[in-house]
Motif scaffolding. Structure first.
Motif, PDB file in Angstrom:
ATOM      1  N   PRO A 285     -14.683  81.424-123.545  1.00 46.05           N
ATOM      2  CA  PRO A 285     -15.346  81.981-124.736  1.00 46.05           C
ATOM      3  C   PRO A 285     -14.690  83.285-125.169  1.00 46.05           C
ATOM      4  O   PRO A 285     -13.926  83.890-124.418  1.00 46.05           O
ATOM      5  CB  PRO A 285     -16.784  82.210-124.255  1.00 46.05           C
ATOM      6  N   SER A 290     -20.739  84.648-125.432  1.00 42.89           N
ATOM      7  CA  SER A 290     -20.505  83.971-126.703  1.00 42.89           C
ATOM      8  C   SER A 290     -20.470  82.450-126.554  1.00 42.89           C
ATOM      9  O   SER A 290     -20.074  81.911-125.517  1.00 42.89           O
ATOM     10  CB  SER A 290     -19.180  84.442-127.311  1.00 42.89           C
ATOM     11  N   SER A 293     -15.454  79.777-128.731  1.00 41.59           N
ATOM     12  CA  SER A 293     -14.351  79.697-127.778  1.00 41.59           C
ATOM     13  C   SER A 293     -13.082  80.313-128.344  1.00 41.59           C
ATOM     14  O   SER A 293     -12.874  80.355-129.561  1.00 41.59           O
ATOM     15  CB  SER A 293     -14.066  78.232-127.413  1.00 41.59           C
ATOM     16  N   PHE A 326     -16.531  72.961-126.341  1.00 47.31           N
ATOM     17  CA  PHE A 326     -16.386  74.039-125.362  1.00 47.31           C
ATOM     18  C   PHE A 326     -16.095  73.511-123.964  1.00 47.31           C
ATOM     19  O   PHE A 326     -15.594  74.245-123.113  1.00 47.31           O
ATOM     20  CB  PHE A 326     -17.632  74.935-125.343  1.00 47.31           C
TER      21      PHE A 326
END
Length: 346
Positions: A285, A290, A293, A326
């Motif tokens: 990230p 967060s 990414s 992610f």
């Protein structure tokens, strides 16, 4: 406190008859707070004050006879072992990037913390891990106690909190003071103070043990992975951990410590999943908290699974790629590595 660490409170009349060679810790009587409760606990874990007695008083004549005084007396002078923070003009902070004004807990920790940590870990005070843990424990445990005791708001005061939070250690210590309609005498207060000192002290040691035995070993593994990342891929943007390790916080801290330039920072982390049978590829990230990414897995892969993912990537063993990109999965380490290398090019 444990039996071996019991603090015997010495009242003024008894103190005057004590052997002058006996060490004595002094703090104020009456209502107590988290900072002096922890300060006393910490002092009792030092070589000098391990067997010291404790007196709680505001009588200057009695405080003058004490070997060390915390949270009362209007003096901060390490050479005289006086650690108060209430006096006008007091601005002492921990340093090392921390700017919160210290309470008596922070003052004692600043001067004795490394010795206490080294003793707990049975290592030399010069061991590099002691410095790391000393800073970590201030950040994660002591600083909030300093701030609360000094009345420093965590957020701008024009913000209205959505709920009350009164379960922090400072609040729990405060609740040990007698209620308005309970007996409010010195014997009750002294007994409750020892409970408070034990409560916050044991929590401090619990946190120290976690950081020493779990957090620090994880940091070592992340550091090793960063060191070897160019062996994984010449770009240095892929890191492999042979077992799962909490890596996010350490990765960002170590990147800063090592001054890794933005263009060379890792983009993907590979590690086995909880079953140990499959592998994960996770995009780093932009910050530890967060959801964005640095480089998410390719958009075309997102939400695709199994045979369709294998067909799309040309890499055997594909399991899934999350819809946000992610994280993804593969049945083998090599497959996850191939996915990471391909993702770097897309």
């Amino acid at each position: 406190m444990s039996t071996s660490a019991t603090t015997d409170i010495q009242h003024p009349a008894k103190k005057l008859k004590m052997d002058e060679s006996r060490k004595l810790i002094g703090t104020h009587n009456g209502t107590f707070h988290c900072d002096e409760a922890l300060a006393v606990f910490l002092l009792k874990r030092t070589n000098v004050y391990a067997n010291a007695d404790l007196t709680r008083t505001r009588d200057p004549a009695i405080l003058d006879t004490c070997t060390v005084v915390v949270d009362v007396g209007g003096v901060y002078d390490e050479s005289r072992q006086r650690f108060d923070h209430h006096q006008r003009g007091f601005t002492e902070v921990f340093g090392h990037g921390f700017n919160t004004k210290l309470s008596s807990a922070g003052l004692v920790y600043k001067h004795f913390g490394k010795e206490i940590i080294a003793s707990r870990l049975h290592v030399s005070v010069d061991d590099p891990k002691v410095e790391t843990l000393w800073l970590k424990l201030y950040q994660e445990f002591i600083e909030a106690i300093d701030a609360i005791d000094n009345g420093i708001s965590q957020y701008p005061t024009d913000l209205q909190p959505r709920y009350r939070l009164r379960t922090d250690v400072s609040a729990r210590v405060g609740y040990l003071n007698p209620a308005w309609n309970e007996p409010f005498n010195s014997a009750t207060l002294d007994s409750r103070f020892l409970q408070a000192s034990s409560l916050v002290g044991e929590e401090f040691f619990g946190r120290l043990d976690y950081y020493a035995n779990a957090w620090l070993p994880a940091r070592d593994l992340v550091a090793e992975g960063l060191k070897k990342r160019t062996e994984v891929d010449s770009s240095g943007k892929i890191v492999i951990f042979e077992k799962f390790v909490p890596w996010k916080e350490h990765l960002f801290d170590l990147e800063a410590d090592l001054s890794i330039p933005a263009e060379s920072k890792p983009l993907y982390i590979l590690y086995p999943d909880e079953s140990g049978n499959n592998w994960r590829i996770q995009a780093v990230p932009v910050s530890p908290e967060s959801f964005e990414s640095r480089k998410a897995l390719p958009e075309a892969w997102r939400g695709v699974r199994d045979d369709e993912l294998v067909k799309m990537t040309g890499i055997e063993g594909g399991i899934f790629v999350h819809a946000s990109g992610f994280i993804g999965g593969n049945k083998t380490q090599q497959g996850a590595l191939d996915m990471a290398k391909l993702a770097l090019t897309l």
